[in-house]
Design a protein around this motif. Structure first.
Motif, PDB file in Angstrom:
ATOM      1  N   GLN A 229       0.714  -1.108   0.176  1.00  0.00           N
ATOM      2  CA  GLN A 229       0.018   0.042  -0.028  1.00  0.00           C
ATOM      3  C   GLN A 229       1.084   1.435   0.090  1.00  0.00           C
ATOM      4  OE1 GLN A 229      -0.793   2.587   2.503  1.00  0.00           O
ATOM      5  NE2 GLN A 229      -2.091   3.646   1.194  1.00  0.00           N
TER       6      GLN A 229
ATOM      7  N   SER B 160       2.347   1.615  -3.580  1.00  0.00           N
ATOM      8  CA  SER B 160       1.197   2.126  -4.378  1.00  0.00           C
ATOM      9  C   SER B 160       1.149   3.625  -4.128  1.00  0.00           C
ATOM     10  CB  SER B 160      -0.009   1.466  -4.258  1.00  0.00           C
ATOM     11  OG  SER B 160      -0.737   1.593  -2.986  1.00  0.00           O
ATOM     12  N   GLN B 161       1.220   4.122  -2.857  1.00  0.00           N
ATOM     13  CA  GLN B 161       0.768   5.788  -2.508  1.00  0.00           C
ATOM     14  C   GLN B 161       1.825   6.294  -3.188  1.00  0.00           C
ATOM     15  OE1 GLN B 161      -0.785   6.856   1.276  1.00  0.00           O
ATOM     16  NE2 GLN B 161       1.057   8.247   1.642  1.00  0.00           N
TER      17      GLN B 161
ATOM     18  N   GLU C 100      -2.631  -0.769  -5.161  1.00  0.00           N
ATOM     19  CA  GLU C 100      -3.338  -0.126  -4.075  1.00  0.00           C
ATOM     20  C   GLU C 100      -4.637  -0.848  -3.595  1.00  0.00           C
ATOM     21  OE1 GLU C 100      -4.337   4.273  -2.692  1.00  0.00           O
ATOM     22  OE2 GLU C 100      -5.880   3.630  -4.232  1.00  0.00           O
TER      23      GLU C 100
ATOM     24  N   LYS D 189      -9.334   2.537   3.695  1.00  0.00           N
ATOM     25  CA  LYS D 189      -8.756   3.771   2.734  1.00  0.00           C
ATOM     26  C   LYS D 189      -8.756   4.997   3.543  1.00  0.00           C
ATOM     27  CE  LYS D 189     -10.533   1.869  -1.629  1.00  0.00           C
ATOM     28  NZ  LYS D 189     -11.267   2.049  -2.837  1.00  0.00           N
TER      29      LYS D 189
ATOM     30  N   CYS E 202      -5.136   5.697   2.792  1.00  0.00           N
ATOM     31  CA  CYS E 202      -5.242   6.080   1.523  1.00  0.00           C
ATOM     32  C   CYS E 202      -5.408   7.721   1.415  1.00  0.00           C
ATOM     33  CB  CYS E 202      -6.077   5.216   0.657  1.00  0.00           C
ATOM     34  SG  CYS E 202      -5.679   3.446   0.651  1.00  0.00           S
TER      35      CYS E 202
END
Length: 205
Positions: free
Chosen positions: A12, A15-16, A35, A54, A58
């Motif tokens: 994660q 991906s961020q 993600e 999320k 996220c």
């Protein structure tokens, strides 16, 4: 299981960073897929909803970094450790919480002790910086560093705060039920060794 969760959180984070720094549409699409897959993995491993995951993981832009939990460590003249009973789970920890923007680690420790236990303290020494995932805590959505800072009481009155149900000093061999998401018996034993001068050098994972 714990290792799988750490891998999912690392994916994660990758991906961020990719979503923030990449400009190529194909790369952005791939990072978005990573993600989504990492969030799904975390959902399966933690039983938290995708919406909550999320919301926690996220929402930040840029490079993903660990959250920092700062704890104030206080022993009295009888070698008892100061503890507070948390409202959130009705179990006991040492005063502390997430670090705040605009505050140094020492100032966070002083603020948390006052807000949760009513005592005015002077933060003195960094005892330990621990990676939560290396210790006997339940799995956490966040990757967390824990800072333990010794404090000296200079004023105030022992009393519960807005986030605590009770406050008191405890013998380390007669502890109340611990909030193990925040503190473990092994960590209290470590802090006691600092208090007694057995440990003198800062511990860092």
């Amino acid at each position: 299981m714990k290792r799988l969760l750490e891998i999912a959180k690392q994916l994660q984070a990758i991906s961020q960073s990719g979503l923030y720094y990449s400009e190529n549409d194909y790369d952005l699409d791939r990072y978005k897929q990573i993600e989504d897959l990492s969030v799904e993995m975390i959902e399966l491993l933690t039983n938290n909803s995708i919406e909550k995951i999320k919301l926690v993981l996220c929402n930040d832009d840029g490079y993903k970094t660990p959250k920092v939990d700062v704890r104030g460590v206080i022993f009295d003249e009888k070698d008892r450790i100061l503890m507070v009973k948390e409202k959130i789970d009705e179990k006991w920890s040492i005063p502390g919480g997430w670090s705040d923007i605009g505050y140094s680690p020492k100032k966070v420790a002083e603020k948390e002790v006052f807000e949760e236990a009513g005592l005015v303290v002077e933060a003195q020494k960094l005892l330990a910086v621990l990676d939560k995932s290396y210790h006997k805590h339940p799995s956490d959505i966040n990757h967390v560093y824990k800072m333990f800072i010794s404090c000296k009481v200079v004023g105030g009155e022992l009393k519960k705060g807005m986030e605590t149900l009770d406050v008191g000093y405890f013998d380390i061999n007669d502890l109340p039920e611990l909030s193990i998401t925040r503190i473990t018996k092994e960590q209290i034993d470590m802090l006691y060794k600092f208090h007694k001068g057995i440990y003198t050098e800062t511990i860092c994972d």
